[in-house]
Design a protein around this motif. Structure first.
Motif, short mmCIF file in Angstrom:
data_model
loop_
_atom_site.label_atom_id
_atom_site.label_comp_id
_atom_site.label_asym_id
_atom_site.label_seq_id
_atom_site.Cartn_x
_atom_site.Cartn_y
_atom_site.Cartn_z
N ALA A 136 -10.90 -38.43 -5.31
CA ALA A 136 -11.88 -38.19 -4.24
C ALA A 136 -11.45 -38.89 -2.95
O ALA A 136 -11.58 -38.33 -1.85
N ALA A 137 -10.90 -40.09 -3.08
CA ALA A 137 -10.45 -40.83 -1.90
C ALA A 137 -9.31 -40.12 -1.18
O ALA A 137 -9.11 -40.31 0.02
N HIS A 138 -8.56 -39.30 -1.91
CA HIS A 138 -7.45 -38.55 -1.32
C HIS A 138 -7.86 -37.14 -0.91
O HIS A 138 -7.00 -36.30 -0.61
N GLY A 139 -9.15 -36.85 -0.89
CA GLY A 139 -9.62 -35.58 -0.37
C GLY A 139 -9.84 -34.48 -1.37
O GLY A 139 -10.03 -33.31 -1.00
N TYR A 140 -9.84 -34.80 -2.66
CA TYR A 140 -10.06 -33.79 -3.70
C TYR A 140 -11.53 -33.74 -4.07
O TYR A 140 -12.17 -34.79 -4.25
N GLY A 141 -12.07 -32.52 -4.18
CA GLY A 141 -13.46 -32.35 -4.56
C GLY A 141 -13.58 -31.40 -5.72
O GLY A 141 -12.61 -30.75 -6.13
N THR A 142 -14.79 -31.28 -6.26
CA THR A 142 -15.03 -30.38 -7.39
C THR A 142 -14.60 -28.96 -7.04
O THR A 142 -14.91 -28.45 -5.97
N ASP A 143 -13.87 -28.34 -7.93
CA ASP A 143 -13.38 -26.98 -7.73
C ASP A 143 -14.54 -26.00 -7.92
O ASP A 143 -15.10 -25.90 -9.01
N PRO A 144 -14.94 -25.25 -6.87
CA PRO A 144 -16.08 -24.33 -7.00
C PRO A 144 -15.89 -23.31 -8.11
O PRO A 144 -16.87 -22.88 -8.75
N GLU A 145 -14.63 -22.91 -8.37
CA GLU A 145 -14.39 -21.92 -9.42
C GLU A 145 -14.71 -22.46 -10.81
O GLU A 145 -14.86 -21.70 -11.76
N SER A 146 -14.80 -23.78 -10.93
CA SER A 146 -15.07 -24.38 -12.24
C SER A 146 -16.56 -24.46 -12.56
O SER A 146 -16.94 -24.79 -13.68
N LEU A 147 -17.39 -24.15 -11.57
CA LEU A 147 -18.83 -24.27 -11.75
C LEU A 147 -19.44 -22.97 -12.26
O LEU A 147 -18.83 -21.91 -12.23
N GLY A 148 -20.65 -23.05 -12.76
CA GLY A 148 -21.37 -21.85 -13.16
C GLY A 148 -21.08 -21.41 -14.58
O GLY A 148 -20.30 -22.02 -15.32
N ASP A 149 -21.72 -20.32 -14.96
CA ASP A 149 -21.65 -19.83 -16.33
C ASP A 149 -20.26 -19.40 -16.76
O ASP A 149 -19.95 -19.42 -17.96
N THR A 150 -19.44 -18.98 -15.83
CA THR A 150 -18.08 -18.54 -16.19
C THR A 150 -17.04 -19.49 -15.62
O THR A 150 -15.93 -19.08 -15.26
N GLY A 151 -17.38 -20.76 -15.52
CA GLY A 151 -16.48 -21.75 -14.95
C GLY A 151 -15.20 -21.91 -15.75
O GLY A 151 -15.09 -21.50 -16.91
N SER A 152 -14.22 -22.56 -15.12
CA SER A 152 -12.87 -22.64 -15.70
C SER A 152 -12.58 -23.98 -16.38
O SER A 152 -11.45 -24.21 -16.81
N TRP A 153 -13.57 -24.87 -16.48
CA TRP A 153 -13.28 -26.16 -17.10
C TRP A 153 -13.05 -26.00 -18.61
O TRP A 153 -13.53 -25.07 -19.24
N THR A 154 -12.27 -26.93 -19.15
CA THR A 154 -11.95 -26.87 -20.57
C THR A 154 -12.44 -28.12 -21.29
O THR A 154 -12.63 -29.18 -20.68
N GLN A 155 -12.64 -27.98 -22.58
CA GLN A 155 -13.05 -29.11 -23.41
C GLN A 155 -12.08 -29.28 -24.56
O GLN A 155 -11.52 -28.31 -25.07
N LEU A 156 -11.86 -30.52 -24.94
CA LEU A 156 -11.04 -30.86 -26.09
C LEU A 156 -11.97 -31.10 -27.27
O LEU A 156 -12.86 -31.96 -27.21
N ASN A 157 -11.80 -30.33 -28.33
CA ASN A 157 -12.65 -30.42 -29.51
C ASN A 157 -11.90 -31.11 -30.65
O ASN A 157 -10.70 -30.94 -30.79
N MET A 158 -12.64 -31.86 -31.48
CA MET A 158 -12.03 -32.60 -32.58
C MET A 158 -12.86 -32.44 -33.85
O MET A 158 -14.06 -32.18 -33.79
N ARG A 159 -12.20 -32.62 -34.99
CA ARG A 159 -12.89 -32.77 -36.27
C ARG A 159 -11.96 -33.50 -37.23
O ARG A 159 -10.74 -33.54 -37.03
N ASP A 160 -12.55 -34.12 -38.27
CA ASP A 160 -11.69 -34.78 -39.25
C ASP A 160 -11.34 -33.78 -40.35
O ASP A 160 -11.92 -32.70 -40.46
#
Length: 315
Positions: A136-160
């Motif tokens: 954020a200090a270097h000018g990076y903000g939340t990517d608008p494309e990652s927001l909303g119902d069809t956003g592009s963020w990813t999650q890492l899932n785990m199980r034993d």
């Protein structure tokens, strides 16, 4: 030590080693695209194709790798259906060892200078508060494309892997390894599942060269007519005894028949036999992408951490 060259197999081993260190010490800080298996898959499939030859930089301390950055530059992606897509922005994959967190500022400065003049994207771990402050200090903000119902963020899932259900395939289907199926069938299985795709026979050769690839952990499901209906690769981090599925795909004509579920369960049994005690897989996390997440949750995975996509305008 600074070396803005291309990522080699030797570099990749060092980068995977850093991923193993972070996984062992601060697993919540592992970016989805910097996990042991994800690194191998991305390097392998891009080794000779789209986005393969972006620059990288390595930071060492006392002879050990403590940070790295790898830029995927603006490029042209050519797909199996003949279409071409222009990708005008840059993306950074990176990792910093937690006890050298201050290096994130050097990583950011290098990225800004390397990809100057283009829109720049990055996806640090959402739990890495220090890194998020520095971006954020270097000018990076939340990517608008990652927001909303069809956003592009990813999650890492785990199980034993203490208890894993036995897989059950429909009559006439059977599990195969990549060596049993052959290279052409392995490539076709991936392309069929993901078309339009940039994946080629040359991409597959790169994957097989990636450190950590094992053909006995490259699993396919063969249909009665000989079609490779589903496929996945299991990447085993022997240090942390964690295995990761990447990629996972099923031919459109064979979906909703339980093949993906059976293949994942079979892959988990193979991973456990190879020494793994935990399993990981990455998927899109936004509500509008329920398919893969539902499949993974259905075989026992749950979200462990997620990324936080950021963007900085060209300039």
């Amino acid at each position: 030590m600074v070396n803005p060259e291309l990522v080699t197999a030797a570099d990749l081993k060092l980068m995977q080693g850093l991923a193993q260190h972070v996984t062992a010490s601060r697993p919540e800080l592992v970016n989805s695209d910097a996990a042991f298996g994800e690194l191998a898959w991305n390097w392998g499939r891009r080794h000779a194709g789209e986005g393969a030859h972006g620059p990288r930089r390595l930071w060492f301390s006392g002879g050990e790798l403590v940070a790295w950055g790898w830029v995927w530059p603006p490029r042209q992606a050519r797909f199996d259906d003949g279409s071409v897509k222009e990708i005008p922005d840059a993306y950074l994959s990176y990792q910093v060892r937690p006890d050298h967190a201050g290096l994130v500022d050097e990583v950011i400065a290098w990225y800004d200078s390397t990809a100057a003049g283009t829109e720049r994207r990055v996806a640090p771990s959402a739990t890495d508060g220090f890194a998020l402050e520095r971006w954020a200090a270097h000018g990076y903000g939340t990517d608008p494309e990652s927001l909303g119902d069809t956003g592009s963020w990813t999650q890492l899932n785990m199980r034993d892997l203490a208890e894993v259900e036995q897989p059950a395939l429909p009559d006439g289907f059977r599990f195969r390894t990549a060596d049993e199926a052959g290279a052409e069938a392995a490539v076709r299985a991936h392309v069929d599942a993901w078309s339009p795709s940039t994946y080629t026979a040359e991409s597959y050769r790169g994957v097989r060269q990636a450190p950590g690839y094992r053909s006995d952990l490259h699993v396919l499901v063969e249909a009665p007519d000989g079609t490779m209906a589903s496929s996945t690769i299991v990447w085993l981090d022997e240090v942390n005894r964690i295995a990761q599925f990447e990629p996972v795909g099923t031919h459109p004509a064979y979906r909703r028949q339980g093949l993906g579920r059976a293949m994942l369960l079979h892959g988990m049994h193979l991973a456990r036999e190879a020494g793994a005690t935990r399993m990981a897989v990455v998927c899109l996390g936004a509500p509008g992408h329920p398919g893969a997440r539902g499949l993974y949750y259905g075989v026992g995975f749950r979200m462990f951490t997620r990324d936080a996509p950021l963007v900085k305008p060209a300039g």
